[in-house]
Design a protein around this motif. Structure first.
Motif, PDB file in Angstrom:
ATOM      1  N   ASP A 110      64.498  21.733  23.656  1.00  0.00           N
ATOM      2  CA  ASP A 110      63.981  20.519  23.013  1.00  0.00           C
ATOM      3  C   ASP A 110      64.752  20.214  21.725  1.00  0.00           C
ATOM      4  O   ASP A 110      65.107  19.054  21.456  1.00  0.00           O
ATOM      5  CB  ASP A 110      62.491  20.684  22.715  1.00  0.00           C
ATOM      6  CG  ASP A 110      61.646  20.715  23.987  1.00  0.00           C
ATOM      7  OD1 ASP A 110      62.141  20.251  25.029  1.00  0.00           O
ATOM      8  OD2 ASP A 110      60.504  21.215  23.926  1.00  0.00           O
ATOM      9  N   LYS A 111      65.003  21.254  20.928  1.00  0.00           N
ATOM     10  CA  LYS A 111      65.776  21.055  19.698  1.00  0.00           C
ATOM     11  C   LYS A 111      67.201  20.599  20.015  1.00  0.00           C
ATOM     12  O   LYS A 111      67.744  19.712  19.346  1.00  0.00           O
ATOM     13  CB  LYS A 111      65.824  22.358  18.894  1.00  0.00           C
ATOM     14  CG  LYS A 111      64.513  22.748  18.251  1.00  0.00           C
ATOM     15  CD  LYS A 111      64.674  24.044  17.476  1.00  0.00           C
ATOM     16  CE  LYS A 111      63.359  24.488  16.846  1.00  0.00           C
ATOM     17  NZ  LYS A 111      63.507  25.780  16.122  1.00  0.00           N
ATOM     18  N   ALA A 112      67.799  21.205  21.047  1.00  0.00           N
ATOM     19  CA  ALA A 112      69.164  20.839  21.426  1.00  0.00           C
ATOM     20  C   ALA A 112      69.238  19.393  21.907  1.00  0.00           C
ATOM     21  O   ALA A 112      70.195  18.668  21.582  1.00  0.00           O
ATOM     22  CB  ALA A 112      69.666  21.786  22.516  1.00  0.00           C
ATOM     23  N   LEU A 113      68.243  18.946  22.679  1.00  0.00           N
ATOM     24  CA  LEU A 113      68.223  17.559  23.154  1.00  0.00           C
ATOM     25  C   LEU A 113      68.092  16.585  21.987  1.00  0.00           C
ATOM     26  O   LEU A 113      68.735  15.523  21.974  1.00  0.00           O
ATOM     27  CB  LEU A 113      67.063  17.366  24.135  1.00  0.00           C
ATOM     28  CG  LEU A 113      67.228  18.003  25.521  1.00  0.00           C
ATOM     29  CD1 LEU A 113      65.937  17.935  26.300  1.00  0.00           C
ATOM     30  CD2 LEU A 113      68.361  17.334  26.291  1.00  0.00           C
ATOM     31  N   THR A 114      67.274  16.942  20.997  1.00  0.00           N
ATOM     32  CA  THR A 114      67.113  16.084  19.808  1.00  0.00           C
ATOM     33  C   THR A 114      68.426  15.993  19.031  1.00  0.00           C
ATOM     34  O   THR A 114      68.840  14.898  18.621  1.00  0.00           O
ATOM     35  CB  THR A 114      66.006  16.665  18.897  1.00  0.00           C
ATOM     36  OG1 THR A 114      64.791  16.770  19.648  1.00  0.00           O
ATOM     37  CG2 THR A 114      65.787  15.765  17.707  1.00  0.00           C
ATOM     38  N   ILE A 115      69.071  17.144  18.831  1.00  0.00           N
ATOM     39  CA  ILE A 115      70.352  17.163  18.103  1.00  0.00           C
ATOM     40  C   ILE A 115      71.411  16.387  18.863  1.00  0.00           C
ATOM     41  O   ILE A 115      72.190  15.636  18.274  1.00  0.00           O
ATOM     42  CB  ILE A 115      70.804  18.617  17.869  1.00  0.00           C
ATOM     43  CG1 ILE A 115      69.840  19.323  16.916  1.00  0.00           C
ATOM     44  CG2 ILE A 115      72.220  18.659  17.309  1.00  0.00           C
ATOM     45  CD1 ILE A 115      70.085  20.813  16.779  1.00  0.00           C
TER      46      ILE A 115
END
Length: 308
Positions: A110-115
């Motif tokens: 989820d963090k990677a998709l946001t970044i």
């Protein structure tokens, strides 16, 4: 050939005559003839072998300590890297629980998709600003129409997924590298993982271990009830350090209530149930399998392992 042989015989006779007619050499000859071991030790041993210089024991000890320290350091690093690689793969490929995924891999994804979305947005804004500046800077007030991007061949679903994985992988690696400790001993190596430091701690841990189990044995002789600490330690030893650290507090309390250290059969049933949960089986299906096994035997079917 006969001439060379005669010459050799003549030299041997001359050498023997020289020794036998010399008083000192004749005395040595008589002495060593009766003591062949001494002759070999004086004249022959150096031809067959020679003693190597003695090694300094302290240098050898230091060498093995350095080598052992380097080995333990890189072994700990490899231990952490194994979990990190698994977590990166699970986050990139959006693996489910039965495929090796976890709450940590979901959070990282989820963090990677946001970044990734923020980086793409920033890149588009920069490209748009660059195109605007280029248009405004055209000479003679002429306006140039925006260049249309050429569309390539349509990508398949698999190709789109692989492209997304390639974009997410470096971001997931960055996020996972920020995690120093995964728990249960799977952490980045520090100076405390050096063999010399571990050896210095051995007396402390050995004393602590001996005192705890001595106290435990004494309480069992007195037939005292198990304390909460003893129940926790026994449960941790039964299920394993990795499993104990990985589960939540609620699951730990449940494991303690089950008293898994008492019976190997109960422990085996519990481990099997956990494996079925990881395989993605529903609670209803798990209960059905348990009932069937009580009646006779039941196997986990292939269709159960591929349930959506």
């Amino acid at each position: 050939m006969l001439t060379s042989y005669a010459h050799f015989i003549f030299q041997a006779i001359a050498k023997a005559y020289e020794i036998l007619t010399n008083r000192e050499k004749r005395a040595d000859y008589d002495h060593f003839r009766n003591r062949p071991d001494e002759y070999f030790q004086k004249y022959g041993s150096s031809v067959l072998w020679s003693y190597a210089p003695k090694s300094d024991a302290s240098i050898i000890v230091i060498f093995f300590l350095i080598a052992g320290s380097a080995f333990t350091y890189y072994a700990q690093k490899n231990k952490w890297q194994t979990v990190a690689n698994h977590l990166i793969k699970a986050a990139v490929e959006d693996a489910s629980a039965r495929e090796g995924g976890s709450t940590e891999s979901i959070e990282i994804r989820d963090k990677a998709l946001t970044i990734l979305a923020e980086r793409k947005k920033k890149k588009e804004e920069e490209e748009s600003a660059a195109a605007t500046n280029k248009t405004n800077g055209s000479s003679n007030g002429s306006t140039s129409s925006p260049v249309k991007k050429k569309k390539g061949p349509k990508m398949t679903g698999r190709e789109k997924k692989e492209k997304e994985w390639d974009e997410l992988r470096p971001i997931c690696i960055e996020l996972v590298n920020q995690i120093d400790d995964f728990g249960a001993g799977f952490r980045k190596p520090t100076w405390q993982d050096i063999l010399v430091v571990k050896m210095a701690k051995w007396p402390y841990y050995l004393t602590r271990y001996t005192l705890w189990w001595s106290k435990y044995a004494f309480r069992r002789l007195r037939k005292c009830e198990l304390s909460e600490e003893e129940k926790e330690v026994l449960t941790k030893n039964a299920v394993g350090e990795v499993t104990w650290v990985a589960v939540s507090e609620e699951e730990r309390e449940n494991m303690i209530k089950l008293e898994l250290w008492k019976s190997t059969e109960d422990l085996a049933d519990w481990k099997e149930e956990q494996e079925m949960k990881l395989a993605g089986l529903s609670k209803t299906r798990i209960k059905q399998i348990k009932k069937m096994r009580k009646r006779g035997s039941a196997e986990i079917l292939e269709e159960d392992l591929h349930m959506e």
